[in-house]
Design a protein around this motif. Structure first.
Motif, mmCIF file in Angstrom:
data_model
loop_
_atom_site.group_PDB
_atom_site.id
_atom_site.type_symbol
_atom_site.label_atom_id
_atom_site.label_comp_id
_atom_site.label_asym_id
_atom_site.label_seq_id
_atom_site.Cartn_x
_atom_site.Cartn_y
_atom_site.Cartn_z
ATOM 1 N N SER A 1 2.078 41.055 113.902
ATOM 2 C CA SER A 1 3.262 40.007 113.866
ATOM 3 C C SER A 1 4.154 40.069 114.908
ATOM 4 C CB SER A 1 3.947 40.271 112.533
ATOM 5 O OG SER A 1 4.379 41.734 112.492
ATOM 6 N N PRO B 1 -3.809 40.984 119.920
ATOM 7 C CA PRO B 1 -3.817 41.418 118.602
ATOM 8 C C PRO B 1 -5.005 40.767 118.038
ATOM 9 C CG PRO B 1 -2.102 39.691 119.801
ATOM 10 C CD PRO B 1 -3.171 40.434 120.692
ATOM 11 N N ARG B 2 -6.114 40.301 118.440
ATOM 12 C CA ARG B 2 -7.185 40.163 117.723
ATOM 13 C C ARG B 2 -7.959 41.228 117.463
ATOM 14 N NH1 ARG B 2 -9.596 34.552 120.928
ATOM 15 N NH2 ARG B 2 -7.942 33.165 120.486
ATOM 16 N N THR C 1 2.612 38.509 117.944
ATOM 17 C CA THR C 1 2.699 37.097 118.000
ATOM 18 C C THR C 1 3.850 36.614 118.021
ATOM 19 O OG1 THR C 1 0.564 37.518 116.247
ATOM 20 C CG2 THR C 1 1.860 35.055 116.236
ATOM 21 N N GLU C 2 4.945 37.016 117.708
ATOM 22 C CA GLU C 2 6.413 36.492 117.933
ATOM 23 C C GLU C 2 6.433 36.571 119.517
ATOM 24 O OE1 GLU C 2 8.938 38.772 115.557
ATOM 25 O OE2 GLU C 2 8.075 37.759 113.778
ATOM 26 N N GLU D 1 4.322 36.405 121.973
ATOM 27 C CA GLU D 1 3.378 35.364 122.632
ATOM 28 C C GLU D 1 4.069 33.983 122.387
ATOM 29 O OE1 GLU D 1 -0.475 35.726 121.428
ATOM 30 O OE2 GLU D 1 -1.006 37.371 122.486
ATOM 31 N N ASP D 2 4.731 33.572 121.144
ATOM 32 C CA ASP D 2 5.080 32.327 120.836
ATOM 33 C C ASP D 2 6.646 32.119 121.667
ATOM 34 O OD1 ASP D 2 3.279 31.788 119.296
ATOM 35 O OD2 ASP D 2 4.317 32.644 117.304
#
Length: 209
Positions: free
Chosen positions: A170, A59-60, A173-174, A176-177
């Protein structure tokens, strides 16, 4: 994510951006447009970074690419304004060549259907031998509009890349969370199981014989 997901769309957009940027870089090299050459090179690097980040779930890297697309849109808006002479800009200035060449644009000298006239270069400007410029007249499409169309295409691709870049970041990130690196997607982590086992052992120890 499926084959028709935002990730696959972003991969396709990055690939298309890479091809169009390479095509534009070739013509800017032929026209000695040093500022666009430098901008195109940075853009190619950033697109490759976004392509790699999308393929490797980084993501980065996609965030860096997404931020760059906003900068790239601004640059292409400036190019359109430059060639259409908006806001006091002049397409005949040496702004894009860093005053290192009297060439303007490859499309200015080799436009479709243009009639060319040779213009000798001044002797006191450090010209390369007796290199001549070609001035176009009666072109089917003026070079300003050709450059503007190139920039318009880049703006469209960059805008789509920005939108899908934000979407893919997004989603990553979801994911990974929601993923627990100890217990996987299990909502009850492993240490809860260990606590249950230890409590059962302690109860068995206190049972009467």
């Amino acid at each position: 994510m499926g084959c028709c997901s935002g990730r696959c769309t972003l991969l396709a957009l990055c690939a298309l951006q890479l091809v169009t940027a390479l095509e534009r870089q070739v013509f800017d090299f032929l026209g000695y447009q040093w500022a666009p050459i430098l901008a195109n090179f940075i853009h190619i690097v950033m697109v490759i970074l976004g392509l790699f980040g999308t393929m490797q779930y980084r993501p980065r890297y996609i965030v860096v690419y997404t931020v760059w697309t906003a900068v790239w849109i601004t640059w292409n808006v400036f190019i359109i304004c430059f060639y259409l002479e908006v806001g006091g800009l002049s397409k005949d200035s040496e702004l894009l060549t860093f005053s290192l060449s009297q060439h303007r644009s490859w499309w200015h000298e080799h436009g479709l259907g243009c009639l060319h006239e040779e213009a000798s270069m001044a002797a006191g400007l450090g010209a390369l031998h007796s290199q001549a410029l070609m001035v176009d007249t009666g072109c089917a499409l003026d070079h300003s509009y050709v450059e503007g169309l190139h920039s318009g295409l880049q703006i469209l691709l960059a805008l789509l890349g920005f939108i899908y870049g934000c979407y893919v970041v997004s989603v990553f990130t979801e994911e990974e969370d929601s993923f627990d690196f100890i217990g996987g997607f299990d909502p009850f982590p492993l240490y809860h199981v260990n606590e249950k086992q230890s409590s059962l052992l302690s109860k068995q120890a206190y049972l009467p014989a």
